[in-house]
Design a protein around this motif. Structure first.
Motif, PDB file in Angstrom:
ATOM      1  N   HIS A   1      29.050   4.859  33.654  1.00  0.00           N
ATOM      2  CA  HIS A   1      29.306   5.856  32.619  1.00  0.00           C
ATOM      3  C   HIS A   1      29.448   7.260  33.520  1.00  0.00           C
ATOM      4  O   HIS A   1      30.215   8.203  33.179  1.00  0.00           O
ATOM      5  CB  HIS A   1      28.177   6.176  31.760  1.00  0.00           C
ATOM      6  N   LEU A   2      28.599   7.525  34.677  1.00  0.00           N
ATOM      7  CA  LEU A   2      28.793   8.796  35.488  1.00  0.00           C
ATOM      8  C   LEU A   2      30.364   8.683  35.957  1.00  0.00           C
ATOM      9  O   LEU A   2      30.979   9.776  35.996  1.00  0.00           O
ATOM     10  CB  LEU A   2      27.765   8.763  36.551  1.00  0.00           C
ATOM     11  N   ILE A   3      30.712   7.688  36.561  1.00  0.00           N
ATOM     12  CA  ILE A   3      32.251   7.743  37.158  1.00  0.00           C
ATOM     13  C   ILE A   3      33.434   7.946  36.068  1.00  0.00           C
ATOM     14  O   ILE A   3      34.196   8.840  36.479  1.00  0.00           O
ATOM     15  CB  ILE A   3      32.335   6.363  37.962  1.00  0.00           C
ATOM     16  N   ARG A   4      33.154   7.375  34.810  1.00  0.00           N
ATOM     17  CA  ARG A   4      34.093   7.574  33.813  1.00  0.00           C
ATOM     18  C   ARG A   4      33.931   8.865  33.100  1.00  0.00           C
ATOM     19  O   ARG A   4      34.961   9.217  32.591  1.00  0.00           O
ATOM     20  CB  ARG A   4      33.904   6.401  32.802  1.00  0.00           C
ATOM     21  N   GLY A   5      32.681   9.470  33.470  1.00  0.00           N
ATOM     22  CA  GLY A   5      32.429  10.624  32.355  1.00  0.00           C
ATOM     23  C   GLY A   5      31.879  10.577  31.085  1.00  0.00           C
ATOM     24  O   GLY A   5      32.269   9.824  30.437  1.00  0.00           O
ATOM     25  N   ALA A   6      30.762  10.900  31.056  1.00  0.00           N
ATOM     26  CA  ALA A   6      30.011  10.677  29.791  1.00  0.00           C
ATOM     27  C   ALA A   6      28.785  11.903  29.884  1.00  0.00           C
ATOM     28  O   ALA A   6      28.470  12.541  30.652  1.00  0.00           O
ATOM     29  CB  ALA A   6      28.997   9.466  29.969  1.00  0.00           C
ATOM     30  N   GLY A   7      28.401  11.854  28.652  1.00  0.00           N
ATOM     31  CA  GLY A   7      27.372  13.069  28.310  1.00  0.00           C
ATOM     32  C   GLY A   7      26.076  12.248  28.437  1.00  0.00           C
ATOM     33  O   GLY A   7      25.845  11.215  29.095  1.00  0.00           O
ATOM     34  N   LEU A   8      24.998  12.796  28.013  1.00  0.00           N
ATOM     35  CA  LEU A   8      23.763  12.242  28.170  1.00  0.00           C
ATOM     36  C   LEU A   8      23.584  10.982  27.515  1.00  0.00           C
ATOM     37  O   LEU A   8      22.663  10.138  28.081  1.00  0.00           O
ATOM     38  CB  LEU A   8      22.718  13.457  27.466  1.00  0.00           C
ATOM     39  N   ARG A   9      24.220  10.812  26.304  1.00  0.00           N
ATOM     40  CA  ARG A   9      24.084   9.514  25.711  1.00  0.00           C
ATOM     41  C   ARG A   9      24.568   8.356  26.478  1.00  0.00           C
ATOM     42  O   ARG A   9      23.950   7.411  26.580  1.00  0.00           O
ATOM     43  CB  ARG A   9      24.507   9.501  24.193  1.00  0.00           C
ATOM     44  N   GLY A  10      25.460   8.861  27.207  1.00  0.00           N
ATOM     45  CA  GLY A  10      26.230   7.618  28.063  1.00  0.00           C
ATOM     46  C   GLY A  10      25.492   7.337  29.144  1.00  0.00           C
ATOM     47  O   GLY A  10      25.246   6.288  29.694  1.00  0.00           O
ATOM     48  N   ILE A  11      25.028   8.582  29.946  1.00  0.00           N
ATOM     49  CA  ILE A  11      24.667   8.035  31.309  1.00  0.00           C
ATOM     50  C   ILE A  11      23.050   7.829  31.099  1.00  0.00           C
ATOM     51  O   ILE A  11      22.352   7.389  32.133  1.00  0.00           O
ATOM     52  CB  ILE A  11      24.448   9.396  32.083  1.00  0.00           C
ATOM     53  N   ALA A  12      22.434   7.711  30.058  1.00  0.00           N
ATOM     54  CA  ALA A  12      21.298   7.179  29.791  1.00  0.00           C
ATOM     55  C   ALA A  12      21.105   5.332  29.680  1.00  0.00           C
ATOM     56  O   ALA A  12      20.168   5.014  29.556  1.00  0.00           O
ATOM     57  CB  ALA A  12      20.766   7.604  28.397  1.00  0.00           C
ATOM     58  N   GLY A  13      22.427   4.941  29.746  1.00  0.00           N
ATOM     59  CA  GLY A  13      22.609   3.576  29.934  1.00  0.00           C
ATOM     60  C   GLY A  13      22.056   2.890  28.720  1.00  0.00           C
ATOM     61  O   GLY A  13      22.416   3.172  27.577  1.00  0.00           O
ATOM     62  N   ILE A  14      21.603   1.839  28.875  1.00  0.00           N
ATOM     63  CA  ILE A  14      21.262   0.490  28.073  1.00  0.00           C
ATOM     64  C   ILE A  14      19.956   0.921  27.436  1.00  0.00           C
ATOM     65  O   ILE A  14      18.911   1.187  28.092  1.00  0.00           O
ATOM     66  CB  ILE A  14      21.251  -0.781  28.884  1.00  0.00           C
ATOM     67  N   ARG A  15      19.862   0.830  26.038  1.00  0.00           N
ATOM     68  CA  ARG A  15      18.537   1.256  25.379  1.00  0.00           C
ATOM     69  C   ARG A  15      17.726  -0.312  25.278  1.00  0.00           C
ATOM     70  O   ARG A  15      18.456  -1.141  25.205  1.00  0.00           O
ATOM     71  CB  ARG A  15      18.890   1.673  23.975  1.00  0.00           C
TER      72      ARG A  15
ATOM     73  N   ILE B   1      17.690   2.343  45.120  1.00  0.00           N
ATOM     74  CA  ILE B   1      18.754   3.018  44.414  1.00  0.00           C
ATOM     75  C   ILE B   1      18.697   2.489  42.919  1.00  0.00           C
ATOM     76  O   ILE B   1      18.817   3.292  41.764  1.00  0.00           O
ATOM     77  CB  ILE B   1      20.134   3.081  44.967  1.00  0.00           C
ATOM     78  N   LYS B   2      18.592   1.219  42.568  1.00  0.00           N
ATOM     79  CA  LYS B   2      18.626   0.641  41.306  1.00  0.00           C
ATOM     80  C   LYS B   2      17.326   1.053  40.505  1.00  0.00           C
ATOM     81  O   LYS B   2      17.235   1.263  39.297  1.00  0.00           O
ATOM     82  CB  LYS B   2      18.773  -1.001  41.344  1.00  0.00           C
ATOM     83  N   GLY B   3      15.991   1.138  41.198  1.00  0.00           N
ATOM     84  CA  GLY B   3      15.032   1.577  40.304  1.00  0.00           C
ATOM     85  C   GLY B   3      14.940   2.883  39.998  1.00  0.00           C
ATOM     86  O   GLY B   3      14.437   3.206  38.917  1.00  0.00           O
ATOM     87  N   VAL B   4      15.674   3.975  40.956  1.00  0.00           N
ATOM     88  CA  VAL B   4      15.772   5.223  40.816  1.00  0.00           C
ATOM     89  C   VAL B   4      16.637   5.571  39.570  1.00  0.00           C
ATOM     90  O   VAL B   4      16.294   6.258  38.598  1.00  0.00           O
ATOM     91  CB  VAL B   4      16.179   5.981  41.923  1.00  0.00           C
ATOM     92  N   LEU B   5      17.649   4.832  39.484  1.00  0.00           N
ATOM     93  CA  LEU B   5      18.780   4.844  38.414  1.00  0.00           C
ATOM     94  C   LEU B   5      18.191   4.357  37.122  1.00  0.00           C
ATOM     95  O   LEU B   5      18.384   5.132  36.115  1.00  0.00           O
ATOM     96  CB  LEU B   5      20.008   4.191  38.760  1.00  0.00           C
ATOM     97  N   ALA B   6      17.508   3.264  37.192  1.00  0.00           N
ATOM     98  CA  ALA B   6      16.818   2.653  35.963  1.00  0.00           C
ATOM     99  C   ALA B   6      15.696   3.786  35.383  1.00  0.00           C
ATOM    100  O   ALA B   6      15.713   4.047  34.239  1.00  0.00           O
ATOM    101  CB  ALA B   6      16.108   1.440  36.159  1.00  0.00           C
ATOM    102  N   GLN B   7      14.943   4.384  36.230  1.00  0.00           N
ATOM    103  CA  GLN B   7      13.968   5.378  36.047  1.00  0.00           C
ATOM    104  C   GLN B   7      14.748   6.540  35.308  1.00  0.00           C
ATOM    105  O   GLN B   7      14.138   7.277  34.234  1.00  0.00           O
ATOM    106  CB  GLN B   7      13.181   5.852  37.179  1.00  0.00           C
ATOM    107  N   SER B   8      15.752   7.118  36.173  1.00  0.00           N
ATOM    108  CA  SER B   8      16.399   8.109  35.496  1.00  0.00           C
ATOM    109  C   SER B   8      16.936   7.754  34.054  1.00  0.00           C
ATOM    110  O   SER B   8      16.871   8.752  33.195  1.00  0.00           O
ATOM    111  CB  SER B   8      17.428   8.424  36.267  1.00  0.00           C
ATOM    112  N   ALA B   9      17.293   6.765  33.733  1.00  0.00           N
ATOM    113  CA  ALA B   9      17.940   6.327  32.642  1.00  0.00           C
ATOM    114  C   ALA B   9      16.847   6.325  31.429  1.00  0.00           C
ATOM    115  O   ALA B   9      17.078   7.026  30.500  1.00  0.00           O
ATOM    116  CB  ALA B   9      18.473   4.822  32.579  1.00  0.00           C
TER     117      ALA B   9
END
Length: 222
Positions: free
Chosen positions: A33-47, A112-120
């Protein structure tokens, strides 16, 4: 796929469907989502869960890595089924999985995977907070009259930009039922109507038309 899950749940009388996305899937989704371009809802990933009609989709493995799930299945003597599309690097997600994430792990951050999941997880809570704030603001400055959704410009202008964007997206959703196909440029065009000349009209996805009156933005299909 999810339509099939929902139909099957209805057939057997279930109200939840558990799917197997892992922390790896979450990290890939955030980057995608970051690469494609997204707002907060997109970069927050999978709920962790989402409503699908009368069925909840739940994701109990989002904090578990793919390697851990593979170790668990091996311990029980189970052989997972592999989708050949998951290794086809014609797809961007798979290039992220097999090229970008390994590079980030080796060259930038071994976790990196854990950091991205935490950020999400953080972004999901912030997105939820902002969405509730936008809904509360929308109740005060938005009204539905027949097939039209009307937004009061002066009250909209009093909001912070982050809420303005969400309110006009909410207005679009109320017009056609959801926000599909409404991108950043469409949202900015809607906001710009607030400063446009009276009578200015813009055309949005799904046959939605929006126009400026003296003190309102009006949206309707047609």
């Amino acid at each position: 796929r999810y339509d099939f899950y929902r139909e099957l749940a209805h057939e057997i009388g279930a109200n939840k469907v558990a799917v197997g996305q892992t922390q790896d899937d979450q990290a890939e989704t955030v980057l995608l989502h970051l690469i494609r371009g997204a707002g907060l809802r997109g970069i927050a990933g999978i709920r962790p869960k989402r409503r699908m009609s009368s069925v909840w989709v739940i994701r109990p493995l989002l904090q578990v890595t793919r390697r851990e799930t593979e170790a668990c299945t091996a311990a029980f003597g189970l052989t997972p089924r592999h989708d050949p599309y998951n290794i086809d690097q014609a797809y961007l997600r798979n290039r992220i999985r097999y090229r970008l994430l390994p590079w980030l792990r080796d060259e930038v951050n071994p976790n990196i995977k854990g950091v991205l999941a935490q950020s999400a997880a953080i972004w999901q809570e912030e997105d939820l907070y902002l969405e509730r704030a936008a809904e509360q603001a929308g109740q005060k400055l938005m009204k539905v009259t027949g097939s039209k959704v009307i937004v009061a410009i002066d009250q909209l202008d009093s909001l912070p930009l982050a809420l303005k964007r969400r309110v006009v997206r909410l207005a679009f959703s109320k017009t056609v039922g959801d926000r599909r196909n409404l991108n950043f440029e469409h949202t900015e065009s809607l906001l710009a109507l607030g400063a446009a000349a009276v009578g200015t009209v813009i055309h949005l996805p799904r046959r939605v038309k929006a126009w400026r009156t003296y003190d309102e933005i009006v949206l309707a299909v047609g």
